[in-house]
Design an enzyme around this catalytic site. Structure first.
Site, PDB file in Angstrom:
ATOM      1  CB  ILE A  26      -1.029   0.339   0.898  1.00  0.00           C
ATOM      2  CG1 ILE A  26      -0.115   0.000   2.605  1.00  0.00           C
ATOM      3  CG2 ILE A  26      -1.856  -0.834   0.991  1.00  0.00           C
ATOM      4  CD1 ILE A  26      -0.878   0.444   3.221  1.00  0.00           C
ATOM      5  CB  THR A  51      -6.875  -0.174  17.041  1.00  0.00           C
ATOM      6  OG1 THR A  51      -6.438   0.009  17.760  1.00  0.00           O
ATOM      7  CG2 THR A  51      -5.537   1.296  16.688  1.00  0.00           C
ATOM      8  CE1 TYR A  57      -1.530  -1.348  14.781  1.00  0.00           C
ATOM      9  CE2 TYR A  57      -2.579  -1.010  17.510  1.00  0.00           C
ATOM     10  CZ  TYR A  57      -3.066  -1.498  16.350  1.00  0.00           C
ATOM     11  OH  TYR A  57      -4.010  -1.469  15.669  1.00  0.00           O
ATOM     12  CE  LYS A  75      -4.474   0.948  12.146  1.00  0.00           C
ATOM     13  NZ  LYS A  75      -4.987   0.620  10.983  1.00  0.00           N
ATOM     14  CG  ASN A 132     -12.092  -7.358  15.686  1.00  0.00           C
ATOM     15  OD1 ASN A 132     -12.851  -7.498  14.359  1.00  0.00           O
ATOM     16  ND2 ASN A 132     -11.843  -6.187  16.446  1.00  0.00           N
ATOM     17  CE  LYS A 172      -1.671  -8.842  16.564  1.00  0.00           C
ATOM     18  NZ  LYS A 172      -2.457  -8.949  15.309  1.00  0.00           N
TER      19      LYS A 172
HETATM   20  P1  NAD Z   1      -3.364  -8.761  10.725  1.00  0.00           P
HETATM   21  O1  NAD Z   1      -2.152  -8.215  10.819  1.00  0.00           O
HETATM   22  O2  NAD Z   1      -3.789  -9.979  11.057  1.00  0.00           O
HETATM   23  O3  NAD Z   1      -3.745  -8.469   9.039  1.00  0.00           O
HETATM   24  C1  NAD Z   1      -2.707  -7.307   8.383  1.00  0.00           C
HETATM   25  C2  NAD Z   1      -3.125  -7.977   6.241  1.00  0.00           C
HETATM   26  O4  NAD Z   1      -1.985  -6.238   6.548  1.00  0.00           O
HETATM   27  C3  NAD Z   1      -1.894  -8.556   6.415  1.00  0.00           C
HETATM   28  O5  NAD Z   1      -2.288  -9.594   5.683  1.00  0.00           O
HETATM   29  C4  NAD Z   1      -0.666  -8.434   6.079  1.00  0.00           C
HETATM   30  O6  NAD Z   1      -0.342  -8.944   4.826  1.00  0.00           O
HETATM   31  C5  NAD Z   1      -1.135  -7.001   5.618  1.00  0.00           C
HETATM   32  N1  NAD Z   1      -0.431  -6.102   4.645  1.00  0.00           N
HETATM   33  C6  NAD Z   1       0.851  -4.909   5.986  1.00  0.00           C
HETATM   34  N2  NAD Z   1       1.759  -4.113   5.199  1.00  0.00           N
HETATM   35  C7  NAD Z   1       1.098  -4.067   3.928  1.00  0.00           C
HETATM   36  C8  NAD Z   1       1.415  -3.724   3.083  1.00  0.00           C
HETATM   37  N3  NAD Z   1       2.673  -2.609   3.115  1.00  0.00           N
HETATM   38  N4  NAD Z   1       0.882  -3.108   2.017  1.00  0.00           N
HETATM   39  C9  NAD Z   1      -0.690  -4.523   1.755  1.00  0.00           C
HETATM   40  N5  NAD Z   1      -0.586  -5.050   2.740  1.00  0.00           N
HETATM   41  C10 NAD Z   1      -0.050  -4.832   3.927  1.00  0.00           C
HETATM   42  O7  NAD Z   1      -3.863  -7.343  11.609  1.00  0.00           O
HETATM   43  P2  NAD Z   1      -6.351  -7.517  11.466  1.00  0.00           P
HETATM   44  O8  NAD Z   1      -5.513  -8.160  13.283  1.00  0.00           O
HETATM   45  O9  NAD Z   1      -6.374  -8.204  10.337  1.00  0.00           O
HETATM   46  O10 NAD Z   1      -6.429  -5.755  11.569  1.00  0.00           O
HETATM   47  C11 NAD Z   1      -6.549  -5.303  10.920  1.00  0.00           C
HETATM   48  C12 NAD Z   1      -6.766  -3.607  10.607  1.00  0.00           C
HETATM   49  O11 NAD Z   1      -7.407  -3.441  11.614  1.00  0.00           O
HETATM   50  C13 NAD Z   1      -5.788  -2.926  11.432  1.00  0.00           C
HETATM   51  O12 NAD Z   1      -6.533  -1.940  10.531  1.00  0.00           O
HETATM   52  C14 NAD Z   1      -5.452  -2.780  12.522  1.00  0.00           C
HETATM   53  O13 NAD Z   1      -5.383  -1.527  12.826  1.00  0.00           O
HETATM   54  C15 NAD Z   1      -7.265  -2.812  12.077  1.00  0.00           C
HETATM   55  N6  NAD Z   1      -7.672  -3.146  14.451  1.00  0.00           N
HETATM   56  C16 NAD Z   1      -7.652  -4.510  15.033  1.00  0.00           C
HETATM   57  C17 NAD Z   1      -7.944  -4.979  15.273  1.00  0.00           C
HETATM   58  C18 NAD Z   1      -7.642  -6.491  16.154  1.00  0.00           C
HETATM   59  O14 NAD Z   1      -7.877  -6.821  17.802  1.00  0.00           O
HETATM   60  N7  NAD Z   1      -6.847  -7.015  15.700  1.00  0.00           N
HETATM   61  C19 NAD Z   1      -8.445  -4.388  16.744  1.00  0.00           C
HETATM   62  C20 NAD Z   1      -9.179  -2.938  15.690  1.00  0.00           C
HETATM   63  C21 NAD Z   1      -8.623  -2.536  14.533  1.00  0.00           C
HETATM   64  O1  TDX Z   2       0.911 -13.266  24.962  1.00  0.00           O
HETATM   65  C1  TDX Z   2       0.288 -12.127  26.002  1.00  0.00           C
HETATM   66  N1  TDX Z   2       0.257 -11.935  26.961  1.00  0.00           N
HETATM   67  C2  TDX Z   2      -0.453 -11.386  27.663  1.00  0.00           C
HETATM   68  O2  TDX Z   2      -0.602 -11.453  28.678  1.00  0.00           O
HETATM   69  C3  TDX Z   2      -0.342 -10.875  24.647  1.00  0.00           C
HETATM   70  C4  TDX Z   2       0.220 -11.758  23.085  1.00  0.00           C
HETATM   71  C5  TDX Z   2      -0.872 -10.275  25.026  1.00  0.00           C
HETATM   72  N2  TDX Z   2      -0.950 -10.184  26.134  1.00  0.00           N
HETATM   73  C6  TDX Z   2      -1.735  -9.354  26.500  1.00  0.00           C
HETATM   74  C7  TDX Z   2      -1.181  -8.043  26.263  1.00  0.00           C
HETATM   75  C8  TDX Z   2      -2.861  -7.627  26.037  1.00  0.00           C
HETATM   76  O3  TDX Z   2      -3.355  -6.483  27.502  1.00  0.00           O
HETATM   77  O4  TDX Z   2      -3.127  -9.286  26.023  1.00  0.00           O
HETATM   78  C9  TDX Z   2      -3.689  -8.076  26.409  1.00  0.00           C
HETATM   79  C10 TDX Z   2      -3.892  -8.525  24.314  1.00  0.00           C
HETATM   80  O5  TDX Z   2      -3.074  -7.992  23.700  1.00  0.00           O
HETATM   81  P1  TDX Z   2      -2.812  -8.150  22.038  1.00  0.00           P
HETATM   82  O6  TDX Z   2      -3.486  -9.546  22.079  1.00  0.00           O
HETATM   83  O7  TDX Z   2      -1.099  -8.036  21.731  1.00  0.00           O
HETATM   84  O8  TDX Z   2      -3.989  -7.420  21.912  1.00  0.00           O
HETATM   85  P2  TDX Z   2      -4.019  -5.603  22.309  1.00  0.00           P
HETATM   86  O9  TDX Z   2      -2.405  -5.363  22.352  1.00  0.00           O
HETATM   87  O10 TDX Z   2      -4.904  -5.180  23.148  1.00  0.00           O
HETATM   88  O11 TDX Z   2      -3.982  -5.038  20.829  1.00  0.00           O
HETATM   89  C11 TDX Z   2      -4.950  -5.614  19.672  1.00  0.00           C
HETATM   90  O12 TDX Z   2      -6.489  -5.136  19.759  1.00  0.00           O
HETATM   91  C12 TDX Z   2      -6.169  -3.934  19.546  1.00  0.00           C
HETATM   92  C13 TDX Z   2      -4.132  -5.706  18.414  1.00  0.00           C
HETATM   93  O13 TDX Z   2      -4.097  -6.632  17.810  1.00  0.00           O
HETATM   94  C14 TDX Z   2      -3.966  -4.143  18.037  1.00  0.00           C
HETATM   95  O14 TDX Z   2      -4.320  -4.731  16.650  1.00  0.00           O
HETATM   96  C15 TDX Z   2      -5.688  -3.750  17.456  1.00  0.00           C
HETATM   97  O15 TDX Z   2      -5.864  -2.458  17.376  1.00  0.00           O
END
Ligand code: NAD
Ligand code: TDX
Length: 334
Positions: free
Chosen positions: A60, A123, A149, A153, A179, A188
């Site tokens: 991107i 996020t 991070y 964002k 999520n 995660k």
């Molecule tokens: P993820 O890490 O699982 O997936 C990210 C995807 O983006 C991957 O497929 C990766 O290959 C692609 N990507 C990374 N760098 C890229 C680049 N330079 N160009 C094109 N593609 C690229 O992330 P996710 O957990 O699915 O999160 C998706 C979005 O939602 C993110 O913007 C994140 O900030 C946001 N978000 C995530 C959560 C969560 O709990 N996971 C919560 C709130 C918001």
């Molecule tokens: O091994 C672990 N042990 C632990 O105690 C991991 C991976 C996490 N944790 C704790 C840290 C946080 O308090 O659990 C909580 C959740 O951690 P993560 O799964 O890394 O999520 P978080 O840091 O909350 O961020 C996530 O939610 C918001 C996503 O990764 C982000 O992309 C999103 O924006």
């Protein structure tokens, strides 16, 4: 409708594409994804041969690739990001490049292509960290990110808003809670703990497990984005609320479902700058008509079942991963 989904091979993006093609089978979805370590094309293998789905491998932050991917698109749903907080502590620059610069490149191309909507997926972490009794974040809460991070964002969120204010690019934004669900990378918390336990290993719980997150089943997030695309006000930010749990409560629930006791918990040090709590006021989205279809307890059980039945998907992802715990973070800091 012709949708450009960025980051569609990741966790939420792949679930969103499944959701979208099920609920809008007449639409065309183009998935632009660089396939970093977090991009898993296997998550979409059921779509091979589907004429309503196209995949483009690309970055991107690459203006040429983005320009080509944007041709003929009317709606952009932008997920692509570096998403793991622990990784951002040891390698912040890649987060700035993808999350901030990459979003700017997409916004520029969306202007040129005159898209009808640019939806930015953000996020709750951009708002910073709450104390135990603080009121939840609202869309008026100033951005106060505390991790590389979240800062990268937040930079993207500011750019999206600036393109609306300056150029009237028709944008909407959702800032969502944590999520969980299928196809969630095992780096995660929830998938890491489920898969460690399925392999007979302990789970590394930071601190005493006192940190608090809101949790939302991933398809309820997809439904929220769908609603905002249909009914959301242009220029507006919508917070997407989940169910609050301490990390210890989440861990205990996973152990209970798997019939294991607390001897499987290994208490480890906090990540650097560990945010204590996130919580969202979901009133604006509920007023649009959104309510989640899934409860945490039930959908966590279904998620655990999915990981039990799909080790072909997650087992290869756990091999050879770098160490990103606190000791690696401190080493980088020095
Ligand atoms: P993820 O890490 O699982 O997936 C990210 C995807 O983006 C991957 O497929 C990766 O290959 C692609 N990507 C990374 N760098 C890229 C680049 N330079 N160009 C094109 N593609 C690229 O992330 P996710 O957990 O699915 O999160 C998706 C979005 O939602 C993110 O913007 C994140 O900030 C946001 N978000 C995530 C959560 C969560 O709990 N996971 C919560 C709130 C918001
Ligand atoms: O091994 C672990 N042990 C632990 O105690 C991991 C991976 C996490 N944790 C704790 C840290 C946080 O308090 O659990 C909580 C959740 O951690 P993560 O799964 O890394 O999520 P978080 O840091 O909350 O961020 C996530 O939610 C918001 C996503 O990764 C982000 O992309 C999103 O924006």
């Amino acid at each position: 409708m012709k949708l450009l989904v960025t980051g569609g091979a990741g966790f939420i993006g792949s679930n969103f594409i499944h959701y979208w093609l099920k609920n809008h089978p007449e639409d065309l979805v183009v998935n632009l994804d660089a396939l970093t370590y977090a991009g898993h094309p296997e998550s979409l293998k059921d779509l091979e041969g589907n004429s309503n789905y196209q995949f483009i491998k690309g970055d991107i932050a690459d203006g040429e690739v983005v320009k080509q991917a944007m041709a003929g698109i009317d709606t952009v749903v932008h997920f692509a990001a570096e998403s793991h907080v622990d990784r951002s502590i040891i390698d912040p620059l890649v987060f700035v490049r993808t999350n901030t610069l990459g979003t700017a490149v997409l916004l520029n191309a969306a202007m040129d292509a005159k898209v009808k909507r640019f939806h930015h997926v953000s996020t709750d972490e951009v708002y910073g960290s709450l104390g135990p009794t603080d009121p939840p974040f609202t869309s008026e809460t100033p951005l106060k990110p505390r991790t590389p991070y979240a800062a990268s964002k937040a930079g993207a969120d500011h750019l999206v808003k600036a393109f609306f204010e300056t150029y009237r690019l028709p944008i909407t934004v959702t800032n969502c809670a944590n999520n969980y669900g299928p196809y969630h990378d095992p780096e995660k918390l929830i998938p890491r703990f489920i898969t460690n336990l399925l392999e007979g290993k302990k789970v590394p719980l930071m601190g005493k497990g006192e940190n608090i997150r809101e949790w939302l089943f991933v398809l309820d997030h997809a439904k929220a984005i769908d609603l905002v695309l249909q009914k959301g006000k242009i220029g507006e930010t919508y917070l997407v609320q989940g169910e609050e749990r301490t990390n210890l409560e989440v861990t205990r629930k996973i152990l209970e479902v798997l019939g294991l006791d607390e001897s499987y918990i290994e208490y480890v040090e906090h990540r650097l700058g560990h945010d204590f709590r996130y919580a969202n006021d979901g009133t604006a989205l509920r007023d649009l008509g959104w309510k989640p279809d899934h409860t945490f307890d039930q959908s966590l059980e279904e998620t655990i079942k999915w990981y039990k039945e799909n080790d072909w998907w997650w087992k290869p992802l756990k091999e050879g991963r770098p160490n990103i715990d606190r000791s690696a973070q401190i080493k980088y800091g020095k």
